[in-house]
Write an enzyme that holds these catalytic residues in place. Structure first.
Site, PDB file in Angstrom:
ATOM      1  N   THR A 171       6.835  14.320  44.268  1.00 35.82           N
ATOM      2  CA  THR A 171       7.054  13.051  44.794  1.00 35.82           C
ATOM      3  C   THR A 171       5.903  12.162  44.703  1.00 35.82           C
ATOM      4  O   THR A 171       5.956  10.994  44.321  1.00 35.82           O
ATOM      5  CB  THR A 171       7.279  13.228  46.397  1.00 35.82           C
ATOM      6  OG1 THR A 171       8.320  14.089  46.669  1.00 35.82           O
ATOM      7  CG2 THR A 171       7.324  11.921  47.034  1.00 35.82           C
ATOM      8  N   LYS A 229      20.135  20.255  48.316  1.00 29.69           N
ATOM      9  CA  LYS A 229      20.303  21.566  47.375  1.00 29.69           C
ATOM     10  C   LYS A 229      21.457  22.123  47.219  1.00 29.69           C
ATOM     11  O   LYS A 229      21.718  23.062  46.321  1.00 29.69           O
ATOM     12  CB  LYS A 229      18.825  22.171  47.644  1.00 29.69           C
ATOM     13  CG  LYS A 229      17.603  21.325  47.653  1.00 29.69           C
ATOM     14  CD  LYS A 229      17.545  20.935  46.038  1.00 29.69           C
ATOM     15  CE  LYS A 229      16.485  20.389  45.458  1.00 29.69           C
ATOM     16  NZ  LYS A 229      15.271  19.936  46.059  1.00 29.69           N
ATOM     17  N   MET A 250       7.141  21.023  46.073  1.00 27.11           N
ATOM     18  CA  MET A 250       5.540  20.900  46.691  1.00 27.11           C
ATOM     19  C   MET A 250       4.423  21.107  45.309  1.00 27.11           C
ATOM     20  O   MET A 250       3.326  21.754  45.472  1.00 27.11           O
ATOM     21  CB  MET A 250       5.149  22.246  47.373  1.00 27.11           C
ATOM     22  CG  MET A 250       5.453  21.842  48.822  1.00 27.11           C
ATOM     23  SD  MET A 250       4.695  23.178  50.120  1.00 27.11           S
ATOM     24  CE  MET A 250       5.039  22.421  51.575  1.00 27.11           C
ATOM     25  N   CYS A 251       4.860  20.692  44.242  1.00 29.16           N
ATOM     26  CA  CYS A 251       3.894  20.565  43.047  1.00 29.16           C
ATOM     27  C   CYS A 251       3.536  19.487  42.440  1.00 29.16           C
ATOM     28  O   CYS A 251       3.442  19.038  41.587  1.00 29.16           O
ATOM     29  CB  CYS A 251       4.680  21.561  42.005  1.00 29.16           C
ATOM     30  SG  CYS A 251       4.650  23.310  42.493  1.00 29.16           S
ATOM     31  N   TYR A 275      17.053  22.988  59.405  1.00 27.01           N
ATOM     32  CA  TYR A 275      16.211  22.402  58.399  1.00 27.01           C
ATOM     33  C   TYR A 275      16.821  21.815  57.117  1.00 27.01           C
ATOM     34  O   TYR A 275      17.898  22.538  56.709  1.00 27.01           O
ATOM     35  CB  TYR A 275      15.507  23.818  57.699  1.00 27.01           C
ATOM     36  CG  TYR A 275      14.459  23.137  56.648  1.00 27.01           C
ATOM     37  CD1 TYR A 275      13.481  22.409  56.641  1.00 27.01           C
ATOM     38  CD2 TYR A 275      14.780  23.785  55.151  1.00 27.01           C
ATOM     39  CE1 TYR A 275      12.713  21.806  55.692  1.00 27.01           C
ATOM     40  CE2 TYR A 275      13.985  23.133  54.068  1.00 27.01           C
ATOM     41  CZ  TYR A 275      13.101  22.395  54.119  1.00 27.01           C
ATOM     42  OH  TYR A 275      12.511  21.904  53.205  1.00 27.01           O
TER      43      TYR A 275
HETATM   44  C1  OXD Z   1      13.169  20.028  48.191  1.00 26.17           C
HETATM   45  C2  OXD Z   1      13.080  21.013  47.778  1.00 26.17           C
HETATM   46  O1  OXD Z   1      13.181  19.566  49.666  1.00 26.17           O
HETATM   47  O2  OXD Z   1      12.851  21.413  46.593  1.00 26.17           O
HETATM   48  O3  OXD Z   1      13.292  19.011  47.596  1.00 26.17           O
HETATM   49  O4  OXD Z   1      12.574  22.224  48.487  1.00 26.17           O
HETATM   50 MN    MN Z   2      13.186  19.518  45.653  1.00 29.04          MN
END
Ligand code: OXD
Ligand code: MN
Length: 630
Positions: free
Chosen positions: A281, A235, A277-278, A226
């Protein structure tokens, strides 16, 4: 070169690859490579020199090795992860620190000696029968104060392929830097997908480890594919960069960078921090605006201003919910030929891709992370398997988007007018609000950011958590010190950015959303006007909110939407009990989870509490904005 190192490299690399490696004058690099070639024991070693042949070789290998599959559209490929390997593994991600170093209870650490030993045990001979890929990249634009050179070692061509799209190439930068004085400072990533099953997905998930050897600028990642766990520069590098920034007086942030067009062709750049996810993007992709980055920003002080650069140059974005109406730019890119890697989507019989909430009817069957999929397919617990995973992703390069900022790779970065913090908050904060000043902003907007957990990490969704600056998952310095770094960063700057909060997730008492997805365009345009002092605002106990008339114009002109006063009043009512309860949660977090909270944080919270209590005494629990109009 050390004799043993030279011997190993000569023996293990063929002549062409040996030469490519030696072109970089760095004994530190050579020693590092020799160590892991010996230890991981691959059959062959490939050194990427960023030539078109090398890049093509990696793309081709990803398909031949079965890590990716081809799709009907030219340049599109797909990849699946193990169904238990579809998000960041927080539990097995540890920062390795030497004895005596304590990063506080909110950050998961492990003893360095123990962690290194375990990682090396897992890595021993792990690449037998495989190719080791060595590739160089830059975090930040090349040849700039923002640049951090990185080297990735991995047995996954999928990881390197992602990094081609996400990061600037680094082979020439390594050669240039190594020029006269041998280069020794760079970030290092060692990754192995480990054994894979017949579907080519990592199978030894019990040996999945993501260990960040903080003071040695090295990250080990094993038995995972992943992207959030395996793509070193994303990250994983972020933890190293946060520490580096803390010692060099700059900031590494979980932030988008975006140019907003104001009146008369004016362009004002913003950073925006949001948990995964908030809406980060989709904000970065606002129609009519100019994207610089959607995930990780480096912030440095200029003479009187803050300057930001995107650490990356591509997007590893969440695909669920992307649809033609709300995301026209992304939609166009995802439906055009060009290099895109889709992960954990559904592949249709026609070689297209489908995902949840695409806005088109789902095909009856296809191929997804669970194998052959059909509507109604259940998992072992009897639950419906969705066509795509909620954390399914796409990887593309920003240059393939029509809205990419033309100065994307500018070594000077971008002057920042406003900094925005947003979380998934259903009941407390208004949709947009400006902080009173820098310190109030850092604390009441950044350090107090609270959000409900999502599918971007393994574990339960929907749990409300304090997430300072949306960066908690990635912090490698004690939280209190990090807050202090943020305070110090803008203090004394003549042109410090204004700080704002946004909340796209506010609901009414009946649980209905109070906003539509594209309303965020108006919030950003209002902030743009505030940065230039073009509109007034209403002072509330928690900050400055917009006047109805200004929003009405923006909604009409930008979104062609009628915006009623009733909507405005609902959205911008100050919710006193919820705000007070939040202050208590935040206080508890900083009292119990953080050992070194700066005293000023509690002072700012106390002052905010007092303002809320005073307003409650005068106007009651729920205060519509017109009540506060002076
Ligand atoms: C990303 C995350 O993939 O923050 O950007 O999970
Ligand atoms: Mn991120």
């Amino acid at each position: 070169m050390d004799e043993v190192v030279a011997f190993t490299l000569k023996n293990r690399l063929d002549e062409a690859n040996y030469k490519k490696l030696l072109n970089v004058n760095s004994p530190t690099l050579h020693k590092f490579v020799a160590k892991y070639v010996e230890h991981c024991n691959p059959d062959t070693v490939f050194v990427n020199d960023d030539s078109e042949e090398s890049v093509e070789y990696v793309r081709k290998t990803a398909i031949e090795a079965g890590e990716e599959g081809g799709l009907a559209m030219d340049g599109h490929t797909y990849h699946f992860d193990n169904s238990g390997d579809q998000g960041r593994d927080k539990k097995n991600t540890r920062i390795l620190v030497p004895k005596g170093v304590d990063l506080g209870p909110a950050i998961d650490t492990r003893d360095r000696d123990e962690g290194c030993e375990e990682a090396h045990q897992i890595l021993k001979d792990i690449m037998k029968g495989r190719t080791l890929f060595i590739s160089f990249f830059c975090l930040g634009p090349a040849n700039s104060p923002f640049t951090i050179p990185c080297v990735q070692l991995t047995d996954s061509s999928y990881v390197i392929h992602n990094e081609f799209l996400l990061y600037r190439p680094g082979y020439q930068e390594f050669i240039r830097r190594a020029g006269g004085n041998a280069l020794s400072e760079f970030f290092r990533f060692v990754h192995s997908q480990g054994e894979v099953d017949e579907r080519k997905v990592s199978k030894n998930l019990d040996k999945r480890r993501i260990y960040i050897d903080l003071y040695h600028d090295t990250v080990y990642s094993t038995n995972t594919q992943y992207g959030g766990n395996s793509i070193g520069l994303k990250k994983l590098a972020m933890r190293l960069a946060i520490l580096k920034a803390s010692t060099e007086d700059w900031l590494t942030e979980h932030m988008l960078v975006l140019g907003i067009r104001g009146p008369r062709e004016r362009m004002t750049y913003f950073t925006g921090a949001y948990p995964s996810m908030c809406g980060k993007t989709s904000t970065a992709m606002l129609e009519g605006e100019s994207i610089v980055g959607d995930d990780i920003a480096y912030l440095r002080r200029g003479e009187s201003e803050v300057r930001a650069a995107n650490a990356e140059r591509g997007m590893f974005g969440i695909i669920q919910g992307v649809n033609a109406k709300d995301d026209p730019l992304l939609w166009k890119a995802l439906n055009s030929s060009g290099e895109i890697i889709f992960s954990n989507v559904m592949v249709t019989d026609a070689g297209g891709v489908h995902w949840i909430d695409k806005g088109v009817e789902s095909p009856q069957k296809g191929l997804n992370y669970s194998g052959e999929w059909h509507i109604g397919k259940k998992d072992t617990a009897g639950k419906d398997i969705p066509p795509s995973h909620p954390n399914a992703r796409f990887t593309l390069s920003l240059n393939s988007l029509g809205n990419a900022d033309p100065r994307l790779d500018d070594p000077e970065g971008f002057e920042i007018g406003g900094m925005v913090y947003g979380g998934r908050d259903s009941d407390t904060c208004v949709p947009v609000e400006e902080a009173f000043d820098w310190i109030h902003g850092v604390i009441a907007k950044g350090a107090c950011l609270e959000s409900e957990t999502t599918a971007a990490t393994l574990g339960k969704e929907g749990i409300r958590e304090i997430n300072p600056m949306a960066n908690l998952d990635f912090l490698s310095v004690p939280v209190g010190r990090y807050i202090q770094m943020n305070i110090d960063f803008g203090t004394g700057l003549k042109k410090a950015p204004l700080i704002f909060s946004v909340n796209y997730f506010l609901k009414d008492k009946e649980g209905r959303w109070l906003n539509e997805r594209n309303d965020k365009k108006v919030w950003y345009e209002w902030m743009e006007l505030r940065v230039h002092d073009d509109v007034n605002a209403i002072e509330t106990p928690t900050g400055f909110i917009p006047l109805y008339d200004d929003l009405e114009i923006l909604f009409r002109e930008s979104l062609h939407k009628d915006y009623s006063e009733a909507e405005y009043n609902k959205q911008f009512t100050i919710r006193i009990p919820e705000n007070l309860a939040k202050i208590e949660r935040v206080k508890k977090f900083y009292e119990t989870q953080v050992a070194d909270t700066p005293a000023i944080l509690f002072e700012v919270l106390e002052a905010q509490k007092k303002r809320l209590m005073d307003a409650k005494g005068k106007f009651g629990d729920y205060i519509p904005p017109f009540v506060l109009l002076k």
